[in-house]
Write an enzyme that holds these catalytic residues in place. Structure first.
Site, PDB file in Angstrom:
ATOM      1  N   LYS A  11      24.745  30.424  32.526  1.00  0.00           N
ATOM      2  CA  LYS A  11      25.124  29.788  31.249  1.00  0.00           C
ATOM      3  C   LYS A  11      26.530  29.232  31.355  1.00  0.00           C
ATOM      4  CE  LYS A  11      28.256  33.033  29.970  1.00  0.00           C
ATOM      5  NZ  LYS A  11      29.690  32.811  29.859  1.00  0.00           N
ATOM      6  N   ASP A 145      25.627  38.529  26.879  1.00  0.00           N
ATOM      7  CA  ASP A 145      24.989  37.259  27.241  1.00  0.00           C
ATOM      8  C   ASP A 145      23.492  37.392  27.520  1.00  0.00           C
ATOM      9  OD1 ASP A 145      27.571  36.213  27.334  1.00  0.00           O
ATOM     10  OD2 ASP A 145      27.756  36.574  29.485  1.00  0.00           O
TER      11      ASP A 145
HETATM   12  P1  ATP Z   1      30.145  37.304  32.361  1.00  0.00           P
HETATM   13  O1  ATP Z   1      30.310  35.834  32.309  1.00  0.00           O
HETATM   14  O2  ATP Z   1      28.807  37.803  31.863  1.00  0.00           O
HETATM   15  O3  ATP Z   1      31.276  38.111  31.848  1.00  0.00           O
HETATM   16  P2  ATP Z   1      30.511  36.994  35.159  1.00  0.00           P
HETATM   17  O4  ATP Z   1      29.559  35.874  35.380  1.00  0.00           O
HETATM   18  O5  ATP Z   1      31.968  36.679  35.129  1.00  0.00           O
HETATM   19  O6  ATP Z   1      30.089  37.764  33.865  1.00  0.00           O
HETATM   20  P3  ATP Z   1      28.982  38.595  36.940  1.00  0.00           P
HETATM   21  O7  ATP Z   1      28.621  37.723  38.083  1.00  0.00           O
HETATM   22  O8  ATP Z   1      27.937  38.865  35.932  1.00  0.00           O
HETATM   23  O9  ATP Z   1      30.301  38.069  36.248  1.00  0.00           O
HETATM   24  O10 ATP Z   1      29.496  39.965  37.568  1.00  0.00           O
HETATM   25  C1  ATP Z   1      30.532  40.755  37.054  1.00  0.00           C
HETATM   26  C2  ATP Z   1      30.494  42.085  37.812  1.00  0.00           C
HETATM   27  O11 ATP Z   1      29.279  42.761  37.453  1.00  0.00           O
HETATM   28  C3  ATP Z   1      30.446  41.929  39.326  1.00  0.00           C
HETATM   29  O12 ATP Z   1      31.718  41.948  39.913  1.00  0.00           O
HETATM   30  C4  ATP Z   1      29.591  43.106  39.766  1.00  0.00           C
HETATM   31  O13 ATP Z   1      30.400  44.188  40.176  1.00  0.00           O
HETATM   32  C5  ATP Z   1      28.810  43.543  38.530  1.00  0.00           C
HETATM   33  N1  ATP Z   1      27.340  43.352  38.657  1.00  0.00           N
HETATM   34  C6  ATP Z   1      26.414  44.247  38.346  1.00  0.00           C
HETATM   35  N2  ATP Z   1      25.174  43.772  38.576  1.00  0.00           N
HETATM   36  C7  ATP Z   1      25.315  42.530  39.039  1.00  0.00           C
HETATM   37  C8  ATP Z   1      24.401  41.533  39.470  1.00  0.00           C
HETATM   38  N3  ATP Z   1      23.074  41.724  39.461  1.00  0.00           N
HETATM   39  N4  ATP Z   1      24.914  40.365  39.859  1.00  0.00           N
HETATM   40  C9  ATP Z   1      26.253  40.161  39.869  1.00  0.00           C
HETATM   41  N5  ATP Z   1      27.149  41.077  39.512  1.00  0.00           N
HETATM   42  C10 ATP Z   1      26.704  42.256  39.097  1.00  0.00           C
END
Ligand code: ATP
Length: 304
Positions: A11, A145
């Protein structure tokens, strides 16, 4: 053995208005989400026993993302299926094989996408028959989200982002996504927001943004993209300012930090501009990848 292959989108927040901190530690938000054609894929296979296993395969990208993704009980996809089977009173297990394309810790909700995919896949292979809305209600406990990623398209998120209402939006839009070599943690960006903005206003959705989406007015959409977390992300990662400037100088209609960053997203007028813009953005500081994608896209769904 029953298997479902599920795709779940990344997203972006076309608008992200951050309000006061609530007593539960979350900020009150008003955000406009758009799901993108950038997907993670999760293969969900039912098991004969009650084990839940997970493997993660990431695209080769500088910084080896797979390292940052937990492959145990902390993986959001694992938490999702455990939550679902608890709520459904089911005792089976699953193997989850995640293929990651969405940048990790990039503010594009990659972990939440995997959770949404796991919910849809487990619901399918276990034959639970839950409706999407029921999955979305459950999903709110996993992350703000996740309910939107089940619905997809364009939606307004209120509360902490988990209460979704659909948005009337026409047509498709082109984006370039600049992935940074090093992620930013969402809590640290909110902490910086609190420092910079100790007394935020009640969050709101800009009516101009809604009008642009209704009328498929790309230029107007570009003028009204907004992210209240951007100053905090720029404060923690000043080089992102340069990334945004390079994209604008090279002809993007608009550029913003995506959610909590450090991914930057550029709205482009025409796909023909993408190659030149991509070349310019590749040279921007800290860039690990530039992805050309489109939105809106469907929510998490079984594709095979
Ligand atoms: P958001 O925008 O929802 O705050 P993000 O996109 O910045 O999140 P994500 O890629 O969702 O960040 O990952 C944040 C942290 O979540 C990662 O550093 C990881 O340790 C943890 N995590 C747990 N499960 C997952 C997964 N399936 N994929 C990615 N990260 C994961």
């Amino acid at each position: 053995m029953t298997t479902a292959v599920v795709r779940a989108p990344a997203k972006i927040n076309l608008g992200l208005s951050v309000g006061p901190l609530r007593e539960d530690g979350f900020h009150e938000l008003a955000t406009v989400y758009m799901a993108l054609d950038l997907h993670d894929t999760v293969r969900v296979t039912a098991r004969d026993d009650d084990q839940v296993t997970v493997t993660v395969q990431a695209d080769a990208r500088e910084g080896d993302e797979a390292v940052a993704v937990p492959v145990g009980p902390d993986n959001l996809a694992v938490r999702a299926v455990e939550l679902l089977r608890g709520a459904a009173g089911f005792t089976g297990g699953v193997d989850l094989a995640i293929r990651k394309v969405i940048p990790v810790a990039g503010g594009m909700a990659g972990g939440s996408a995997d959770a949404a995919a796991a919910l849809v896949g487990a619901n399918h292979v276990w034959g639970l028959g839950w409706e999407r809305d029921a999955l979305a209600d459950l999903a709110a406990d996993l992350g703000s989200d996740v309910p939107f990623l089940l619905h997809g398209g364009v939606g307004i998120g209120t509360g902490r982002g988990e209460k979704i209402s659909p948005v009337l939006s026409r047509g498709r839009y082109g984006f370039l996504v600049v992935v940074a070599r090093e992620g930013l943690s969402t809590p640290s960006v909110y902490a910086e927001f609190d420092r910079l903005e100790p007394d935020p206003e009640v969050p709101h959705v800009a009516p101009e943004l809604m009008a642009a989406l209704r009328g498929h007015d790309t230029e107007r959409l570009g003028e009204h993209l907004a992210n209240d977390l951007e100053p905090a992300a720029l404060s923690l990662r000043p080089e992102l300012d340069r990334v945004l400037q390079i994209g604008l100088d090279a002809g993007a209609l608009a550029g913003i930090v995506s959610g909590s960053g450090p991914t930057c997203v550029f709205l482009i007028e025409d796909d023909a501009d993408a190659a030149m813009l991509t070349a310019a953005l590749w040279a921007s500081p800290g860039c690990a990848d530039v992805i050309h994608t489109h939105g809106p896209a469907a929510g998490a769904r079984v594709i095979a």
